[in-house]
Design a protein around this motif. Sequence first.
Motif, PDB file in Angstrom:
ATOM      1  N   GLU A   1      -5.062   2.156  11.308  1.00 41.57           N
ATOM      2  CA  GLU A   1      -5.661   2.050  12.650  1.00 41.57           C
ATOM      3  C   GLU A   1      -5.176   0.800  13.375  1.00 41.57           C
ATOM      4  N   HIS A   2      -5.155  -0.338  12.666  1.00 42.14           N
ATOM      5  CA  HIS A   2      -4.682  -1.585  13.295  1.00 42.14           C
ATOM      6  C   HIS A   2      -3.193  -1.505  13.602  1.00 42.14           C
ATOM      7  N   GLY A   3      -2.423  -0.914  12.709  1.00 43.89           N
ATOM      8  CA  GLY A   3      -0.985  -0.774  12.954  1.00 43.89           C
ATOM      9  C   GLY A   3      -0.707   0.121  14.149  1.00 43.89           C
ATOM     10  N   ASP A   4      -1.507   1.163  14.294  1.00 38.88           N
ATOM     11  CA  ASP A   4      -1.308   2.122  15.391  1.00 38.88           C
ATOM     12  C   ASP A   4      -1.467   1.443  16.754  1.00 38.88           C
ATOM     13  N   ARG A   5      -2.353   0.430  16.821  1.00 42.08           N
ATOM     14  CA  ARG A   5      -2.600  -0.250  18.106  1.00 42.08           C
ATOM     15  C   ARG A   5      -1.398  -1.061  18.579  1.00 42.08           C
ATOM     16  N   THR A   6      -0.454  -1.348  17.684  1.00 41.10           N
ATOM     17  CA  THR A   6       0.699  -2.176  18.072  1.00 41.10           C
ATOM     18  C   THR A   6       1.789  -1.358  18.748  1.00 41.10           C
ATOM     19  N   GLY A   7       1.539  -0.082  18.982  1.00 40.30           N
ATOM     20  CA  GLY A   7       2.526   0.746  19.685  1.00 40.30           C
ATOM     21  C   GLY A   7       3.756   1.012  18.844  1.00 40.30           C
ATOM     22  N   SER A   8       4.909   0.685  19.389  1.00 42.17           N
ATOM     23  CA  SER A   8       6.169   1.006  18.691  1.00 42.17           C
ATOM     24  C   SER A   8       6.328   0.251  17.383  1.00 42.17           C
ATOM     25  N   LEU A   9       5.654  -0.924  17.252  1.00 45.76           N
ATOM     26  CA  LEU A   9       5.788  -1.720  16.022  1.00 45.76           C
ATOM     27  C   LEU A   9       5.135  -1.028  14.822  1.00 45.76           C
ATOM     28  N   PHE A  10       4.352   0.007  15.082  1.00 51.13           N
ATOM     29  CA  PHE A  10       3.760   0.821  13.998  1.00 51.13           C
ATOM     30  C   PHE A  10       4.846   1.366  13.075  1.00 51.13           C
ATOM     31  N   ALA A  11       6.059   1.554  13.610  1.00 50.50           N
ATOM     32  CA  ALA A  11       7.166   2.113  12.822  1.00 50.50           C
ATOM     33  C   ALA A  11       7.550   1.227  11.649  1.00 50.50           C
ATOM     34  N   PHE A  12       7.176  -0.080  11.696  1.00 53.29           N
ATOM     35  CA  PHE A  12       7.532  -0.995  10.600  1.00 53.29           C
ATOM     36  C   PHE A  12       6.656  -0.793   9.364  1.00 53.29           C
ATOM     37  N   MET A  13       5.525  -0.114   9.505  1.00 52.02           N
ATOM     38  CA  MET A  13       4.614   0.046   8.362  1.00 52.02           C
ATOM     39  C   MET A  13       5.285   0.858   7.262  1.00 52.02           C
ATOM     40  N   PRO A  14       5.205   0.416   5.980  1.00 49.30           N
ATOM     41  CA  PRO A  14       5.763   1.224   4.877  1.00 49.30           C
ATOM     42  C   PRO A  14       5.051   2.578   4.787  1.00 49.30           C
ATOM     43  N   GLU A  15       5.814   3.591   4.418  1.00 53.54           N
ATOM     44  CA  GLU A  15       5.255   4.950   4.333  1.00 53.54           C
ATOM     45  C   GLU A  15       4.086   5.049   3.369  1.00 53.54           C
ATOM     46  N   PHE A  16       4.103   4.201   2.327  1.00 51.96           N
ATOM     47  CA  PHE A  16       3.121   4.420   1.261  1.00 51.96           C
ATOM     48  C   PHE A  16       1.684   4.203   1.731  1.00 51.96           C
ATOM     49  N   TYR A  17       1.468   3.507   2.852  1.00 48.03           N
ATOM     50  CA  TYR A  17       0.089   3.338   3.337  1.00 48.03           C
ATOM     51  C   TYR A  17      -0.511   4.679   3.755  1.00 48.03           C
ATOM     52  N   LEU A  18       0.274   5.493   4.450  1.00 49.26           N
ATOM     53  CA  LEU A  18      -0.224   6.829   4.816  1.00 49.26           C
ATOM     54  C   LEU A  18      -0.344   7.709   3.575  1.00 49.26           C
ATOM     55  N   SER A  19       0.623   7.593   2.651  1.00 48.89           N
ATOM     56  CA  SER A  19       0.580   8.398   1.418  1.00 48.89           C
ATOM     57  C   SER A  19      -0.673   8.089   0.613  1.00 48.89           C
ATOM     58  N   VAL A  20      -0.999   6.786   0.486  1.00 49.04           N
ATOM     59  CA  VAL A  20      -2.185   6.407  -0.304  1.00 49.04           C
ATOM     60  C   VAL A  20      -3.455   6.883   0.390  1.00 49.04           C
ATOM     61  N   ALA A  21      -3.506   6.814   1.719  1.00 50.04           N
ATOM     62  CA  ALA A  21      -4.687   7.324   2.435  1.00 50.04           C
ATOM     63  C   ALA A  21      -4.904   8.806   2.128  1.00 50.04           C
ATOM     64  N   ILE A  22      -3.818   9.581   2.161  1.00 46.95           N
ATOM     65  CA  ILE A  22      -3.916  11.024   1.901  1.00 46.95           C
ATOM     66  C   ILE A  22      -4.261  11.290   0.438  1.00 46.95           C
ATOM     67  N   ASN A  23      -3.541  10.621  -0.483  1.00 42.72           N
ATOM     68  CA  ASN A  23      -3.706  10.910  -1.908  1.00 42.72           C
ATOM     69  C   ASN A  23      -5.026  10.399  -2.470  1.00 42.72           C
ATOM     70  N   SER A  24      -5.486   9.240  -1.992  1.00 41.15           N
ATOM     71  CA  SER A  24      -6.751   8.717  -2.534  1.00 41.15           C
ATOM     72  C   SER A  24      -7.910   9.616  -2.114  1.00 41.15           C
ATOM     73  N   TYR A  25      -7.867  10.160  -0.900  1.00 42.22           N
ATOM     74  CA  TYR A  25      -8.902  11.122  -0.494  1.00 42.22           C
ATOM     75  C   TYR A  25      -8.849  12.362  -1.381  1.00 42.22           C
ATOM     76  N   SER A  26      -7.640  12.835  -1.648  1.00 42.70           N
ATOM     77  CA  SER A  26      -7.476  14.011  -2.508  1.00 42.70           C
ATOM     78  C   SER A  26      -8.028  13.739  -3.909  1.00 42.70           C
ATOM     79  N   ALA A  27      -7.757  12.525  -4.440  1.00 44.66           N
ATOM     80  CA  ALA A  27      -8.254  12.175  -5.778  1.00 44.66           C
ATOM     81  C   ALA A  27      -9.776  12.132  -5.804  1.00 44.66           C
ATOM     82  N   LEU A  28     -10.366  11.506  -4.799  1.00 42.28           N
ATOM     83  CA  LEU A  28     -11.833  11.411  -4.753  1.00 42.28           C
ATOM     84  C   LEU A  28     -12.466  12.794  -4.673  1.00 42.28           C
ATOM     85  N   LYS A  29     -11.821  13.691  -3.967  1.00 39.70           N
ATOM     86  CA  LYS A  29     -12.372  15.026  -3.752  1.00 39.70           C
ATOM     87  C   LYS A  29     -12.193  15.927  -4.971  1.00 39.70           C
ATOM     88  N   ASN A  30     -11.041  15.801  -5.636  1.00 46.60           N
ATOM     89  CA  ASN A  30     -10.693  16.780  -6.679  1.00 46.60           C
ATOM     90  C   ASN A  30     -10.801  16.278  -8.109  1.00 46.60           C
TER      91      ASN A  30
END
Length: 1131
Positions: free
Chosen positions: A814-843
Motif C-alpha cells: 500500500e505504501h509503495g503504491d502511493r509512490t506512483g511510478s517508483l512502485f516498480a522498484f519493489m521486489p516481486e516477492f512482496y506481492l508473492s508473500v502477500a498472496i501465498n501467506s493468505y493461501s497458507a493461513l486459509k488452507n
Amino acid sequence: MFDLWQDALLPGLTASALPRKPLNFQNLPEHLDQLLHVEDEDEESQGQVEGRLGPSTVVLDHTGGFEGLLLVDDDLLGVIGHSNFGTIRSTTCVYKGKWVYEVLISSQGLMQIGWCTINCRFNQEEGVGDTHNSYAYDGNRVRKWNVTTTNYGKAWAAGDIVSCLIDLDDGTLSFCLNGVSLGTAFENLSRGLGMAYFPAISLSFKESVAFNFGSRPLRYPVAGYRPLQDPPHADLVRAQKLLGCFRAVLSVELDPVEGRLVEKDSSEWQLQGQPTVLLTLAHIFHRFAPLLRKVYLVEAVLMSFLRGVVEAGSPAQAQSVVRQVLDLLWLFMEDYEVQDCLKQLMMSLLRLYRFSPIVPDLGLQIHYLRLTIAILRHEKSRKFLLSNVLFDVLRSVVFFYIKSPLRVEEAGLQELIPTTWWPHRSGREGKDSKDVKDETAEERVRRRAYERGCQRLKKRIEVVEELQVQILKLLLNNKDDNGGEASRYIFLTKFRKFLQENASGRGNMSMLCPPEYMVCFLHRLISALRYYWDEYKASNPHAAFSEEAYIPPQVFYNGKVDYFDLQRLGGLLSHLRKTLKDDLASKANILIDPLELQAATMDDLDEDEEPAPAAAQRPMQALAMGGVLPLPRPSWLSSPTLGRANRFLSTAAVSLMTPRRPLSTSEKVKVRTLSAEQRTREDIEGSHWNEGLLLGRPPEEPEQPLTENSLLEVLDGAVMMYNLSVHQQLGKMVGVSDDVNEYAMALRDTEDKLRRCPKRRNDILAELTKSQKVFSEKLDHLSRRLAWVHATVYSQEKMLDIYWLLRVCLRTVEHGDRTGSLFAFMPEFYLSVAINSYSALKNYFGPVHSMEELPGYEETLTRLAAILAKHFADTRIVGTDIRDSLMQALASYVCYPHSLRAVERIPEEQRVAMVRSLLAPYEQRPWAQTNWILVRLWRGCGFGYRYTRLPHLLKTKPEDANLPSLQKPCPSTLLQQHMAELLREGPDVAPSFLNSVLNQLNWAFSEFIGMIQEIQQAAERLERNFVDSRQLKVCATCFDLSVSLLRVLEMTITLVPDIFLDWARPTSEMLLRRLAQLLNQVLNRVTAERNLFDRVVTLRLPGLESVDHYPILVAVTGILVRLLAHGPASG
C-alpha cells in the motif's frame, strides 16, 4: 601462602611420589610437568595396530576410492551425493579384531552404509551391498544388502546416528541406530589372505552424511569394539589433569583472615585480585592452550566440563561459570588459540544438538541450547563467532530447528499422548464440508484426552523455542558496541549473505538451508524482531508498534539494501534506474550519474567479472560514504580495493539532495550503494543529515521513522525467507494431516465391511480384522506425529506469525503504491508473500485453527482484495509470473463467499476499475484466467449452473469419492451490476469485449474438435495405441474453456440483452449473427447421433471425465433461453 594451593593443584600425585617440596613460582612448572608426565605410547607406531592397515588419521579416500560425482567436505569426513548413486570408501581398512565407526545421518533419503573390500567394483546403479564382499544397511527402505536384500532394522531419520560394527574374529557384522542394536545383519564374512574391509557408503543425489572414525569421541561407544582411529590417549590424560587443576582453582579461595583454603561456588569466582591465582592459571594455560585446539580434546574434555556445569546448576550459575571460563581463555591464550578452541566448541555443540535423540522432556536439546546461550552471552566470544563461525563455517540455523521424531515410541510420545484421536469426516466435499453425524460421547472423551496430550507436548516444545529465541536476541543485540561493531550489524551482514546464497542457489550445497530449518528460523526471528521493535517503541513514543510494521518504499530504490539479482515489479534494477531516473529526481531527490548509468549498462552486458585494474579505472564520482564531500575528490575514492561490490547495485551511482532546506550545487551529498560487507552502522541507522536505510524519503512517507533502520532490514529478510522456501514447506507438512484422513477413511470403510460381512465367512473376517488392526496402529502413530507437527509448525502462535507477515506485506504494498511510478522498484516477492501467506493461513492451518478467529480478519481480507483488484492489471508490473500469480489469486478469491464479500467491500471506484480491466478485449493478454474470474462471478445464476459435481458423472459413478469436485457457487450480483453498467457505458466497450470472447470461443471449440478427431483415430487403430496423457489434458482444457466462454456469453445476454437484440445499435445484428453461427456449430458437432463427439465420450478415457454432452448443451440452452425470453420484448 603459595604452598596452600598444593593440595588443590596437584591431586594426581600419589604418596609414592618423591617427597613433596613446598610449591613456589620457581618449582611450579616442574610440579606441573611431573603431574602431566604420561607413559607415552609410541604415537608414531599407532597407525600400525594389528588388524588395521592404512594411515592412523582415517578420512574418506577422495583420490581413488570413489565412484560417481560426490562433494566431500574440507575435513574429508562429510560427503554429499552429487550423482545418481555415488560411492566412496575410507583410506583405512581392517582385517582382524572388532571395529566400529559412526555415521551421522543428515538427510533420510536413499543411502547404503556399511563395508566393502578393495576388489569391489561399483557404478551409478550398484553401490555398497550390491556386490560380493560388500555389506550395507539401508534405513530409508529398512533393508540390509549383500547382492540380495531382506528386511532389517528400523527406519532412520535426519539427525540419527548409525554405528557400523564389524567383528572379524567371529566373522559377523551388525549395526546400531542411536546406540540401540539392530541385531546381527550378516554372518560368515569372508576372511583370510587379502580380505580387508573398508568403511564405505553409496548415496543418491543431494543426500548427505558425516563420518566419525574416531577423530571425535564416539557418541555411542560399544564395549569391546575399537574406533578405526585411535584417540590421542596421552593428550587426553594430560588435558583431563589440567582441567582438574583448573577446576580446583575455580572452586577454592584463600581466606585472608585464617590463611587457609576454603571451598567456594565456582559461579562466584572473580577474575580480579589474587595475583597468586592468576600466575598459577598462567602456568596451567601455558600447557593447556595447545591441547584445547585439538578437536577430540575440545569435545571430550572442555565440552564435557561445560555440559556438566550447565546440567548441575541453575541457568544463572552456569552462565556465571561459563563467562569466567571464557574470560580466562581470552586472557591466558593467544587469540588464534582461543579462536580455534571456540570454533571447535561450537561445531561440537551444533553436532551434539543436531544428532541428539528426542527424549520425552527434550532435556538434551535444552541443555545444549542453554550452553550455547551461555557462550553467546560472552560479548567477545559472541562477536568472534558471529564474524567468523556461525554463518561461515557452521549451518547455525540448526540451532533454531526442532527435529520431528520419525519413531514416536522412542520420543516418548506414547506417554505424553496416551489417547489418540483423529477427525471422522463423513462428507465428501473436502476441507469445507461439515461433519454430518454428531460426535459420540466416546469420541468426545477421546478427543479431549488427545487435546490435553497435545497441550502437554506443546508446553515442552515451547521451552526449547524460547531458548532459541534467546539466542537470536543475543545476536540482534545492538548495545554491545564497546570497542567494535555491535552484534546486530555483524549479524545483518551474515544474514544478507545467507539470504543471497539461498536465493541464488549458487552457494555451497552443504551450507544451503533446508526448508524445514528455514520455517523454524523464520518463527524465532519474528519473535526476536518483534521483541526489539516493541522495546524501541517503549523508549521512543514517536515510533510505531510492531503491529503496524512495514518496509518504507525508499528502501527498494535507494540501493542501501542488497536484493542481489531478484526481479523487481518493473524488471531489472539497472533498467528501472535508466527509465525512471527523472521520477527518482523529482519524487525522491535522487540523481543518477549519467557516466555511472553507462557503466551499469555495460555491466548488464558483461557476464564475467572484470579484472581489478579495469574496475579501478571505472568512473567512481559517486562512491562516497554518505557525508558531505570536500572537493577535490579524496584519493581513497579511486582505490582499486573498493572494486565492484555487486553487479546490479554497486555500479549505478546515486546522488542524494537533502530535502529539508533549499538546495544549492555545493550542498549535494554523494552516496554509494554498498554491499552488505562494506556497510557500517552509520550506513544503516544514519546520522545527522544522513538517513541511512531511509535515504530518499518520498513526500508520501512520514518523517518520523517507524523503528531502528536495522530492524527494518531484518524484517525485509524475514519476508524474503518466507518466499524462498517457508511457504513450500508449510504446504508439504500438510501431508501428515492428509495421511491421517486417508487412513481414517480406510479404517471406516474396513469397519463398515466388517459389519456387513456374513458371520460364516471366517476367512474374510480374519483378513478384515487384520486390516483393521494395521490401520488402527498406523493411525495411532500418525495422530501422535500430527500432534508434533501441529505444535511445531501449525500452532496458534505460528499462525499469528504468518498473519503478521501478511499484514506487513499488505502495508508495504500500500505504501509503495502511493509512490506512483517508483512502485516498480519493489521486489516481486512482496506481492508473492502477500498472496501465498493468505493461501497458507486459509488452507494449511485448519481445521484446528481458523483464519476467521484472527484479529482484524475482515479488514485484512478487504485490504488484500483491494491489492489484487488494483494490481492484477497494473501496467507498472511487467513480470509474467507475478502477473499470472495475481490473476490466479484473484480467481481463487472470488470462489469463496468470505473473500468474495471482501471484494465487494472495497471502494466502488476500485471495484469498477477491476471489472473494467476484466472486460478489456481478450487479445494480447492471458484471457483464460480473466474468463474464469467472470465465470465464477456468474456460477449459481446461469441455466442449470448450480451443481458442485458434474451431473453426468454422478449417474455413472455416484459412489466414487475421487470425482472432481467444484466449489459451491457464490455469485456476486454487485459485480454483475458493475459489469452491466460498463457494457452499456460506451458504444465500443461491449462490441470489442464480445468480439474477443466470440473469437476465443471459435478457437477453443475448433481446437477441441481437432483433438478429439486425433484421439478417435488413435483409438480405432488395430495396433495397441496409447493416447498421450498430455494431449488428453489439453483436450479437456479446451472443452472447459469452450463451456466457460459460453457461460460468459450467457451472463452478458442476461445482464445486457440490448447488446444483441437492440437493432438501434449498429453492432447488434453482426454480434447476433456471429453468436448464432457459433451456437449452430457447437450444436451440430455435439448433438448429431453417433457422431465423433459421441464416440469419444463413450470411450470414457481417463483425463476426459469432464467432457460430456451435459455441460456444453446446458450452457448453449441457457443462451438460447435468454435470447428467446428477451427477444419479443425488444421487438
